[in-house]
Design an enzyme around this catalytic site. Structure first.
Site, short mmCIF file in Angstrom:
data_model
loop_
_atom_site.label_atom_id
_atom_site.label_comp_id
_atom_site.label_asym_id
_atom_site.label_seq_id
_atom_site.Cartn_x
_atom_site.Cartn_y
_atom_site.Cartn_z
N ASP A 16 0.82 -1.39 0.07
CA ASP A 16 -0.01 0.22 -0.13
C ASP A 16 0.80 1.23 -0.15
O ASP A 16 0.22 2.16 0.95
CB ASP A 16 -0.92 0.15 1.15
CG ASP A 16 -2.03 -1.20 1.04
OD1 ASP A 16 -1.86 -2.05 0.13
OD2 ASP A 16 -2.46 -1.37 2.22
N LYS A 126 -6.74 -5.05 -2.71
CA LYS A 126 -7.56 -5.60 -1.80
C LYS A 126 -8.32 -4.69 -1.32
O LYS A 126 -8.34 -3.41 -1.50
CB LYS A 126 -6.55 -6.25 -0.82
CG LYS A 126 -5.66 -5.01 -0.19
CD LYS A 126 -4.64 -5.53 0.97
CE LYS A 126 -3.91 -4.39 1.32
NZ LYS A 126 -4.81 -3.29 2.13
N CYS A 181 -1.93 -2.26 7.77
CA CYS A 181 -1.85 -3.12 6.66
C CYS A 181 -0.46 -3.83 6.91
O CYS A 181 -0.44 -5.03 6.33
CB CYS A 181 -2.31 -2.62 5.32
SG CYS A 181 -3.87 -2.23 5.32
C1 VGL Z 1 -4.67 0.74 5.76
C2 VGL Z 1 -5.97 2.12 6.99
C3 VGL Z 1 -7.13 1.98 6.17
C4 VGL Z 1 -3.10 0.31 5.44
C5 VGL Z 1 -5.73 0.70 4.98
O1 VGL Z 1 -2.83 0.39 4.35
O2 VGL Z 1 -2.59 0.51 6.33
N1 VGL Z 1 -4.73 1.82 7.01
N2 VGL Z 1 -6.83 1.24 5.23
#
Ligand code: VGL
Ligand code: ZN
Length: 243
Positions: A16, A126, A181
């Site tokens: 991410d 995802k 994540c």
């Molecule tokens: C994430 C909060 C909400 C992450 C993803 O990638 O850590 N954190 N969605």
């Protein structure tokens, strides 16, 4: 210098590293999130058997967005909501609400342009099911043992099968956010049986003090190892370049 273990087939998982998780414009910017890029790019130059990037990739009506809930209990970073298993309403869990982020095909959902994307073999998206929160790159939190590439859950990504097909033994993880994540992906990687390393210079937390500490504690408890760029685990890959 210590040698790589026998039977060493390492994967790199870049979690991410997207605009919405980074200053200056990200809607859910992780403090100093952009600063991990040099480390991630250095790892991308090493001879991993496969290099995979994930993207948080939400539909607009995603359950984790505070704006999709009624007030007053819809405050991002504060309020929580209950997630209900779509086929078994007796199974639920509570999850934190966020500002809208990483909406499919928007600029905020793009990987950082300064990432060496040409070195990434595969991108896995995802969080695509609006009913579920999915921090892990492997599977949603309703997943139960056995952790195999073909065990069922509401939402499993292509990652477990990919790692199995490639015969991966070790998974090195970097990305955002360390306390969400990255943490969930690392714990799942260990559960799926991989020797799992989180490279600490390659990750940043939403909550850099308490969140970071608690994430390290829970990852260590799951058998994940926290390593550094100067440690032997990364040296194994650098040596592979010279042999
Ligand atoms: C994430 C909060 C909400 C992450 C993803 O990638 O850590 N954190 N969605
Ligand atoms: Zn998200």
């Amino acid at each position: 210098m210590s040698q790589a273990p026998q039977n060493f087939k390492p994967a790199l998982l870049v979690v991410d590293v997207q605009e919405d998780f980074c200053p200056p414009n990200g809607s859910l910017a992780v403090p100093n999130g952009r600063d991990i890029v040099p480390t991630v790019n250095e790892l991308l130059s090493l001879p991993f058997a496969i290099k995979v990037a994930t993207r948080d990739w939400h539909p607009r009506d995603h359950i984790s967005f505070a704006s999709n809930h009624a007030g007053p209990e819809n405050i991002a970073y504060v309020s929580k909501t209950i997630i209900i298993h779509p086929f078994d309403p007796s199974r639920t869990y509570e999850t934190l609400l966020w500002p809208p982020h990483c909406i499919q095909d928007t600029p905020g959902a793009q990987l950082l342009s300064e990432l060496h994307r040409n070195r990434i073999d595969m991108i896995i998206d995802k969080g695509k099911d609006s009913r579920l929160e999915m921090y892990s790159s492997f599977t949603d939190p309703f997943h139960e043992a056995p952790f195999t590439s073909d065990s069922t859950s509401v939402s499993t990504s292509e990652l477990p099968r990919l790692l199995q097909e490639k015969g991966i033994t070790h998974v090195y993880i970097v990305g955002l956010a360390q306390d969400y994540c990255v943490r969930a992906s690392a714990i799942d990687s260990a559960r799926f049986g991989y020797t799992t390393f989180v490279v600490k210079e390659g990750t940043m937390a939403v909550d850099p003090v308490e969140g970071w500490k608690e994430a390290e504690r829970s990852m260590l408890e799951a058998g994940v190892r926290i390593v550094g760029m100067e440690g032997m685990e990364v040296a194994w890959l650098r040596e592979m370049l010279h042999t």
